[in-house]
Enzyme design. Structure first.
Site, PDB file in Angstrom:
ATOM      1  N   THR A  20      78.928  44.170  -1.361  1.00 11.08           N
ATOM      2  CA  THR A  20      77.565  44.770  -1.336  1.00 11.08           C
ATOM      3  C   THR A  20      76.587  43.898  -0.834  1.00 11.08           C
ATOM      4  O   THR A  20      76.437  42.518  -1.323  1.00 11.08           O
ATOM      5  CB  THR A  20      77.033  45.433  -2.620  1.00 11.08           C
ATOM      6  OG1 THR A  20      75.914  46.138  -2.469  1.00 11.08           O
ATOM      7  CG2 THR A  20      77.110  44.289  -3.688  1.00 11.08           C
ATOM      8  N   LYS A  71      78.899  58.651  -6.435  1.00  7.17           N
ATOM      9  CA  LYS A  71      78.062  59.346  -6.288  1.00  7.17           C
ATOM     10  C   LYS A  71      77.705  60.816  -6.695  1.00  7.17           C
ATOM     11  O   LYS A  71      76.768  61.279  -6.869  1.00  7.17           O
ATOM     12  CB  LYS A  71      77.800  59.339  -4.692  1.00  7.17           C
ATOM     13  CG  LYS A  71      77.284  57.855  -4.029  1.00  7.17           C
ATOM     14  CD  LYS A  71      77.116  58.008  -2.630  1.00  7.17           C
ATOM     15  CE  LYS A  71      76.609  56.770  -2.094  1.00  7.17           C
ATOM     16  NZ  LYS A  71      76.135  56.490  -0.754  1.00  7.17           N
ATOM     17  N   GLY A 131      84.519  63.431   9.758  1.00  2.71           N
ATOM     18  CA  GLY A 131      84.900  63.210   8.332  1.00  2.71           C
ATOM     19  C   GLY A 131      84.076  64.412   7.592  1.00  2.71           C
ATOM     20  O   GLY A 131      83.160  64.959   8.158  1.00  2.71           O
ATOM     21  N   GLY A 134      82.382  62.402   0.944  1.00  2.00           N
ATOM     22  CA  GLY A 134      81.142  62.406   0.293  1.00  2.00           C
ATOM     23  C   GLY A 134      80.096  61.569   1.109  1.00  2.00           C
ATOM     24  O   GLY A 134      79.004  62.149   1.053  1.00  2.00           O
ATOM     25  N   ARG A 155      90.342  65.717   9.266  1.00  2.00           N
ATOM     26  CA  ARG A 155      92.024  65.848   8.978  1.00  2.00           C
ATOM     27  C   ARG A 155      92.306  67.004   8.094  1.00  2.00           C
ATOM     28  O   ARG A 155      93.200  67.911   8.585  1.00  2.00           O
ATOM     29  CB  ARG A 155      92.574  64.691   8.582  1.00  2.00           C
ATOM     30  CG  ARG A 155      94.168  64.654   8.616  1.00  2.00           C
ATOM     31  CD  ARG A 155      94.643  63.396   8.141  1.00  2.00           C
ATOM     32  NE  ARG A 155      94.541  62.491   9.165  1.00  2.00           N
ATOM     33  CZ  ARG A 155      95.333  62.310  10.454  1.00  2.00           C
ATOM     34  NH1 ARG A 155      96.291  63.043  10.623  1.00  2.00           N
ATOM     35  NH2 ARG A 155      95.210  61.427  11.342  1.00  2.00           N
ATOM     36  N   GLY A 247      76.285  50.871  10.232  1.00  2.00           N
ATOM     37  CA  GLY A 247      75.717  51.275   8.947  1.00  2.00           C
ATOM     38  C   GLY A 247      74.724  50.503   8.484  1.00  2.00           C
ATOM     39  O   GLY A 247      74.183  50.756   7.496  1.00  2.00           O
TER      40      GLY A 247
END
Length: 280
Positions: A20, A71, A131, A134, A155, A247
């Site tokens: 992180t 989350k 995707g 989450g 998928r 990201g």
């Protein structure tokens, strides 16, 4: 940085937290503004999650970020959840306000701010979302509220259909595609966003099954992964002349919004960028 009896605590809960960047980003911002705040990495095993969340009150934390895999799992332990976070189905920021834990989602608006920073306009544009897990939910919500036409590729088709059903009143989802061995052409789309772990450790040599034929410099490839900074998906996109975003930009802006909720002040964005290796 001073730490004393008046230091206000913040942090991030998740598992694992080895990589992180949030602590350095927030602590540098606190330091720059001379705020008596501290941001801690709080690696928590799933069986200890309830105690960890309740402990925020006991230790009088001002707030925390929530990351993978919690989350969606923190909902039962919160006193209140903001409407946007409820719709998305994920909380990534918690504020401790006068004994109450309130859950927010700053990922979705953070994603939109990252698009704004990079001069990417999605209103009326066709966007391919790779995707349906989450991470995809906040991105899907953000894109739909911004007026994009969304195509979801996953998928597991049923999971993509579930996401589409949950967001059917938010905006236009025009198609659901199976993300399998047969590559999906990127040519019809203005942008593609990878929300899958393909490209990060231990899948560095993998990427979603997509076909870059016909991709031009007008195309935008966005990957939520930021370690490595350039995934196989972004590298292949760049070779076709496309614009690429990793990201780090979303990490920055969701953090900016969380910082404001905890402190009530605007953070030094340039300081936060520098802390995570983003060029100003």
């Amino acid at each position: 940085m001073r730490i004393n009896g008046e230091t206000k605590l913040t942090g991030i809960i998740g598992y694992p937290l080895k990589h992180t960047l949030s602590p350095q980003m927030h602590n540098e911002a606190f330091k720059a503004l001379n705020l008596n705040f501290l941001y801690l990495p709080l690696e928590v095993a799933e069986e200890s999650l309830p105690q960890a969340i309740y402990g925020l009150k006991a230790f009088n934390f001002r707030g925390i970020n929530v990351t993978i895999p919690y989350k969606e799992k923190v909902f039962p332990f919160l006193d209140e959840v903001a409407t946007e976070a409820k719709t998305i189905g994920a909380v990534n920021t918690i504020v401790h306000d006068r004994g109450r834990l309130i859950g927010y989602n700053t990922d979705a608006p953070g994603f939109l701010l990252s698009l704004k920073e990079n001069d990417v306009e999605v209103t009326g544009k066709k966007v391919l979302l790779l995707g349906a897990g989450g991470a995809a939910r906040a991105v899907a919500y953000a894109l739909l509220t911004a007026g994009a036409e969304l195509i979801i590729a996953n998928r597991t088709i049923d999971k993509a259909k579930e996401l589409a059903k949950d967001f059917q009143g938010v905006g236009k989802i025009s198609e659901i595609l199976e993300l399998g061995d047969k590559p999906i052409s990127l040519a019809p789309y203005h942008m593609a966003v990878n929300t899958l772990p393909l490209g990060m450790h231990p899948y560095e040599n993998q990427m979603p099954a997509v076909d870059f034929t016909g991709v031009t410099s007008d195309f935008v490839a966005y990957d939520l992964i930021y370690n490595p900074a350039e995934t196989k998906f972004l590298k292949a996109s760049k070779e076709k002349g496309a614009r690429t975003i990793n990201g780090l930009s979303m990490l920055l802006w969701q953090g900016v919004l969380a910082f404001e909720k905890w402190t009530g002040v605007s953070p030094p964005v340039k300081v936060m960028k520098k802390a995570i290796g983003l060029s100003c």
